[in-house]
Design an enzyme around this catalytic site. Structure first.
Site, short mmCIF file in Angstrom:
data_model
loop_
_atom_site.label_atom_id
_atom_site.label_comp_id
_atom_site.label_asym_id
_atom_site.label_seq_id
_atom_site.Cartn_x
_atom_site.Cartn_y
_atom_site.Cartn_z
N PRO A 30 42.19 27.43 34.37
CA PRO A 30 41.91 26.11 33.80
C PRO A 30 40.45 25.82 33.49
CG PRO A 30 42.23 25.93 36.15
CD PRO A 30 42.50 27.36 35.82
N GLY A 31 39.51 26.65 33.96
CA GLY A 31 38.15 26.49 33.46
C GLY A 31 37.06 26.25 34.48
N ASP A 89 46.00 37.31 23.91
CA ASP A 89 46.40 38.19 25.00
C ASP A 89 45.17 39.02 25.39
OD1 ASP A 89 47.32 40.24 26.63
OD2 ASP A 89 49.12 40.61 25.44
N CYS A 137 43.19 36.57 43.32
CA CYS A 137 43.40 35.81 44.55
C CYS A 137 44.56 36.43 45.32
CB CYS A 137 43.65 34.34 44.26
SG CYS A 137 44.98 34.00 43.11
#
Length: 793
Positions: A175-176, A233, A326
Site C-alpha cells: 500500500p505504500g 506484473d 514477512c
C-alpha cells in the site's frame, strides 16, 4: 509483503475472511498449529532454548508503532514536539491503579523518528492524557505526517540507502508505506517550507490495479516530481527506454554504439518486498494459526524467484537490491536468494549486519528441509531423492523445484547466505521478517583479443541476452536455476556490460513478453496499440487500461504564461516540465510537474504499455465555482497546497504576502474570514491585491500560550471582501492540533455541536472515538499485510 487475495491463495481462503482481519476471532489457548510448529522445528530456525519464548511472543498482539514521516526537517520538528511536549505529559499516567508506559523511540530507527507504545484501547478512550495524544496522532496520520507502520516494515528502505540522484524501483509497492520512505530519502535536501527537485526517480509498481490507487493516495502525502506509479506484473516488468545521456565516447567505442539514440533504463536501487505467505504477521493476523500450510510458501517460491531475477536484470553495476518478506520460511527466503545468485552471475550478498545499531537479528540459514506435502514430509534430503519417487505424470505436475532445496554446504558458504538478516518476534517485540541485500559487482573485463578468430558469442547480443529482456522465464513453469546444461542457459548469463550500454532494436520493438488477450474484445481505435502474442496487434489491446494520457504543454502555452505572470515565477522555473492528463478536447483543470528523467520516460515510452497510473505532482489547479467566475479574469489557476513546496522556490514577491501569528489563528477559526477582521497592516496589504491566488508567509511568534516555532507557508484565495485558506478540513485540523494544542477550526466546532446534539438526543449512546489505524483508506494495512481496498482517488 503478505500474499494478496486472488489466484495465489488456495482453498478459497481470502484476506477478506474475518479470521485474517480481526484480532478477537481466536482465543489465546487456541493459538496452535501442529504443522507450523513441526515444520519450523525441522528447519532449526532457532535454538531449542528459545523456542517456547518465540511461540509465546507470537501469541501476543503487536505493540502500536508509528513513524514520523515527511521531509527530513519537517519530520525532525514534529518529532521534537512528540518528544518534548507529548511524551512528558504521558509520563507517570496511572489508569485503574496501574502505571501506563509512555511511547518510546525504536532504538534502531535513524534519528529516533519511529515510536512504539503498548496501550489498551480502553486507555486511549478514557485516559485524558492518552486520549489527547491519540487524537493528535490520528490527525497527523490523516495528513501524512505520521505513518502507522509495523516496525519491521520500516527496515527494507533503510538498507537501500537511497540518495537524491538514485533511480529507484519499488517492484511490489502497495500500500505504500515503504514507498513513502523511499520518497523521503530522494527528498533528503528538502527544507521545512520548500521541496527540492531530485535528479533521480522512483517508480512504484504494483500488479493489483485497485491497490495502485491506494499507493497513489499514500504517495500524495509527500508530493514529488520524481515519482511514477505503474500497474505491472513485477516478474515481467518491461524494459523502459530513455534517450542517450552520453555525448562523448572513448575512441575505442564502436560506431553503432555511439550512434544509438535510446537505451534501457537501469536502476541504482530496487526494492523487492515480494508477495509471501505472511506467517511473520501472526501477531496481527491470528487467523493464520488456523489456516497456515507449508504449501503456501512452496507455491509462492517460483513467483518470488522470478521477481528477484527480474530485478537483478534491471540493476546497474554497483547497484543494490533489497529482497524482503514477512515470512520466516526459508523456502521463501534463503532458497529464493540462493537460486537467484546461482542463476545470474555477477551478484553477491553484502554484509550489513551492523548497519542499524540497536537492531537485534539472526543470520540467514545455510540449510533447510523443504516439505513436499501439507503433512510436513521433510524426509527428502535432495531434489533428486524426491523426484525419483514420482512417476512421469507426477513429475510433470509437481510444483516442487530443485531450488526449493538448499545448496551444498560449500555452495552455501560461497554464496554467504549467513549475510541475510532474520528478525524474530521475541528478539525486540516485533513481527517476523527477512531481509537480504544483494549488490551487482562490476564485471571483470576480458583481456583484449590478439587472434584473428572471434567467438560468435562475443558479437551483438540478442534481445534475450540483454539484462531484463529474457522471455524464457515467463513461459516456463520451472526456471533455469537448477544448473542443468542445455537450452536456455545462455539467456540467464549476465552480459559483461550493463544493459543500458545498448538496447537492441528488437527490444525496442517489443520488450515485454507476449500476453494472452481476448481478441473478441472491441477495439478502441484512438487508444495506443500494443503488440501481443504471435506478433499481432490485438484488437482492444488497451481496453483494460483506461487511464488518461500524459501531454506536455509548451512553455509558451497561454495557460503556462498566465501562471508565470500570476505567480511571478522566476526565469529558471521548469515550464517545459508541466503536463496535463485530461482527455483530448476537455479544458485543462490541473497541471502536473515532473523532473527531467520522468519527462524522458514519459516521452519515450507508450504510457499504456508500461501501464503508467500517474507521475509527478499536481502544482496548479483551476479554481472552480462561482466565486472564481465572478472575478472576471480569463484564467483562474491557483497553487495547490500539495504542490506548493515544489513551486515555492520559483514564486516571486508579487504573489507572496507576509502575515503574523494572529492572522493564522483567524484563518484557522473561519472558512471565509473578512479582510476587515485582520490587523490593519494585513488588511491594507491584502486589499491592495487583485483577486486571485496568493502565498502567505506566517512569521514565527507566540499567541495566548501557543507558539509558532518556524515560518509557515500556505496558499490562500483572495476575493472581494474575504480570504480563504486553501487547505482541506483534515489538514487544517491537524495543523491546529500541532500549533494550538486543540482543534479550533470551524469544522471541529460544527462536529462538536453535532456530537452534543446526538448525545442529548440519545443519552445512553456511546460516542465513537477515532482510532489510529495503519496507513490505508479505511482498513488497517501495512506493507507486511495485504488486503483488497476500495478504489480511492
Amino acid at each position: 509483503m503478505a500474499k494478496k487475495k486472488g489466484k495465489g491463495n488456495k482453498g478459497g481462503k481470502s484476506r477478506d475472511d474475518a479470521a485474517w482481519a480481526r484480532t478477537d476471532v481466536i482465543e489465546r489457548e487456541h493459538m496452535h498449529n501442529e504443522r507450523l510448529e513441526k515444520y519450523y522445528k525441522a528447519q532449526n530456525v532457532l535454538p531449542e532454548e528459545e523456542w517456547d519464548q518465540f511461540l509465546e511472543t507470537m501469541r501476543n498482539p503487536l505493540p502500536t508503532t508509528f513513524r514520523v514521516a515527511g521531509s527530513r526537517q519537517a519530520a525532525r520538528l514534529l518529532n521534537d514536539t512528540i518528544k518534548d511536549v507529548h511524551v512528558p505529559h504521558l509520563a507517570g499516567v496511572v489508569f485503574e491503579g496501574e502505571a501506563v508506559s509512555p511511547p518510546q523511540q525504536i532504538p534502531w530507527y535513524p534519528e529516533g523518528l519511529a515510536w512504539q507504545f503498548n496501550v489498551a484501547k480502553k486507555v486511549l478512550r478514557k485516559s485524558p492524557e492518552f486520549k489527547k495524544f491519540h487524537s493528535f496522532l490520528v490527525f497527523e496520520t490523516e495528513v501524512g505526517n505520521v505513518s502507522r507502520q509495523e516496525a519491521v516494515s520500516m527496515l527494507p528502505p533503510l538498507f537501500l540507502e537511497v540518495e537524491p540522484h538514485h533511480r529507484v524501483l519499488d517492484m511490489c509497492a502497495a500500500p505504500g508505506s515503504k514507498t513513502a520512505q523511499l520518497l523521503e530519502a530522494l527528498h533528503a535536501h528538502d527544507t521545512i517550507t520548500s521541496s527540492s527537485i531530485p535528479s533521480g526517480l522512483l517508480i512504484a509498481n504494483d500488479s493489483d490495479y485497485k491497490r495502485t490507487h491506494l499507493l497513489i493516495h499514500q504517495s500524495a502525502r509527500l508530493p514529488s516530481p520524481a515519482l511514477m506509479v505503474t500497474n505491472l506484473d513485477a516478474s515481467i516488468f518491461p524494459a523502459i527506454k530513455i534517450p542517450s545521456e552520453q555525448t562523448i565516447f572513448p575512441s575505442s567505442t564502436k560506431a553503432r554504439v555511439a550512434a544509438k539514440k535510446q537505451y534501457q533504463l537501469l536502476f541504482d536501487r530496487i526494492l523487492c518486498d515480494v508477495p509471501c505467505s505472511g506467517d511473520g504477521t501472526l501477531r496481527k493476523n491470528p487467523g493464520i494459526w488456523k489456516h497456515w500450510s507449508p504449501m503456501d510458501g512452496n507455491g509462492l517460491h517460483s513467483l518470488q524467484l522470478r521477481i528477484l531475477q527480474r530485478a537483478m536484470r534491471m540493476l546497474k553495476k554497483g547497484g543494490r537490491i533489497v529482497y524482503s518478506t514477512c515470512s520466516i520460511n526459508p523456502v521463501e527466503n534463503e532458497a529464493v536468494v540462493a537460486a537467484a545468485l546461482k542463476s545470474i552471475p555477477g551478484f553477491e550478498l553484502i554484509d550489513m549486519s551492523n548497519h542499524l545499531p540497536g537492531l537485534v537479528h539472526r543470520p540467514g540459514l545455510t540449510s533447510w528441509k523443504p516439505t513436499v506435502t501439507r503433512e510436513i514430509n521433510t524426509n527428502f534430503a535432495t531434489y533428486q531423492d524426491y523426484i525419483q519417487t514420482l512417476d512421469e505424470s507426477q513429475r510433470a505436475s509437481s510444483k516442487m523445484l530443485e531450488s526449493h532445496w538448499p545448496p551444498s554446504a560449500a555452495e552455501a558458504e560461497s554464496l554467504h547466505l549467513s549475510r541475510c538478516l532474520r528478525i524474530y518476534p521475541h528478539l525486540q517485540d516485533t513481527g517476523g521478517f527477512f531481509i537480504a541485500i544483494l549488490q551487482k559487482k562490476p564485471p571483470v573485463k576480458a583481456p583484449a583479443s590478439t587472434g584473428a578468430s572471434k567467438d560468435p558469442s562475443e558479437g551483438k547480443r540478442t534481445a534475450d541476452a540483454v539484462g531484463g529482456l529474457d522471455r524464457s522465464d515467463v513461459k516456463k513453469a520451472k526456471l533455469d536455476v537448477e544448473g542443468e546444461a542445455g537450452k536456455g542457459q545462455e539467456a540467464d548469463a549476465e552480459p559483461t556490460e550493463d544493459a543500458d550500454e545498448e538496447l537492441p532494436e528488437e527490444a525496442m520493438e517489443d520488450p515485454t513478453p507476449p500476453m494472452e488477450v481476448d481478441e473478441a474484445t472491441p477495439a478502441a481505435t484512438s487508444e495506443p496499440k500494443i503488440r501481443f502474442k504471435k506478433g499481432k496487434t490485438a484488437e482492444g489491446a488497451s481496453a483494460h487500461f483506461k487511464e488518461n494520457p500524459y501531454t506536455f504543454i509548451a512553455p509558451d502555452d497561454p495557460i503556462i504564461k498566465a501562471c508565470i505572470e500570476i505567480f511571478d515565477l522566476s526565469s529558471n522555473f521548469p515550464a517545459s516540465n508541466l503536463l496535463v492528463r485530461n482527455p483530448a478536447g476537455d479544458s485543462v483543470r490541473s497541471l502536473y510537474m515532473v523532473n527531467d528523467i520522468v519527462k524522458s520516460v514519459v516521452q519515450h515510452n507508450d504510457y499504456a504499455r508500461i501501464r503508467l497510473m500517474t507521475c509527478g505532482t499536481k502544482v496548479f489547479g483551476k479554481q472552480e465555482g462561482t466565486e472564481a467566475k465572478r472575478e472576471g479574469a480569463e484564467t483562474h489557476f491557483r497553487v495547490l497546497s500539495e504542490g506548493l513546496p515544489v513551486v515555492l522556490p520559483y514564486i516571486g514577491p508579487k504573489a507572496i504576502v507576509q502575515a503574523d501569528f494572529a492572522a493564522l489563528k483567524i484563518f484557522m477559526e473561519s472558512y471565509y474570514p473578512l479582510t476587515s477582521g485582520f490587523s490593519e497592516s494585513f488588511q491594507s496589504m491584502i486589499d491592495a491585491k487583485a483577486n486571485g491566488s496568493y502565498i502567505v508567509r506566517f512569521q514565527p511568534g507566540q499567541l495566548e500560550g501557543a507558539t509558532l516555532t518556524h515560518e509557515l507557508v500556505l496558499p490562500i484565495w483572495k476575493s472581494n471582501v474575504s480570504v480563504m485558506l486553501m487547505l482541506d478540513k483534515r489538514a487544517k485540523s491537524a495543523l491546529s492540533m500541532r500549533i494550538f494544542g486543540e482543534d479550533i477550526t470551524t469544522a471541529a466546532r460544527e462536529a462538536a455541536a453535532r456530537k452534543k446534539e446526538k448525545s442529548e438526543a440519545t443519552p445512553d449512546a456511546q460516542v465513537d472515538t477515532p482510532v489510529l489505524e495503519e496507513d490505508t483508506a479505511g482498513a488497517p494495512v501495512d506493507e507486511t499485510e495485504a488486503v483488497d481496498v476500495p478504489e480511492t482517488a
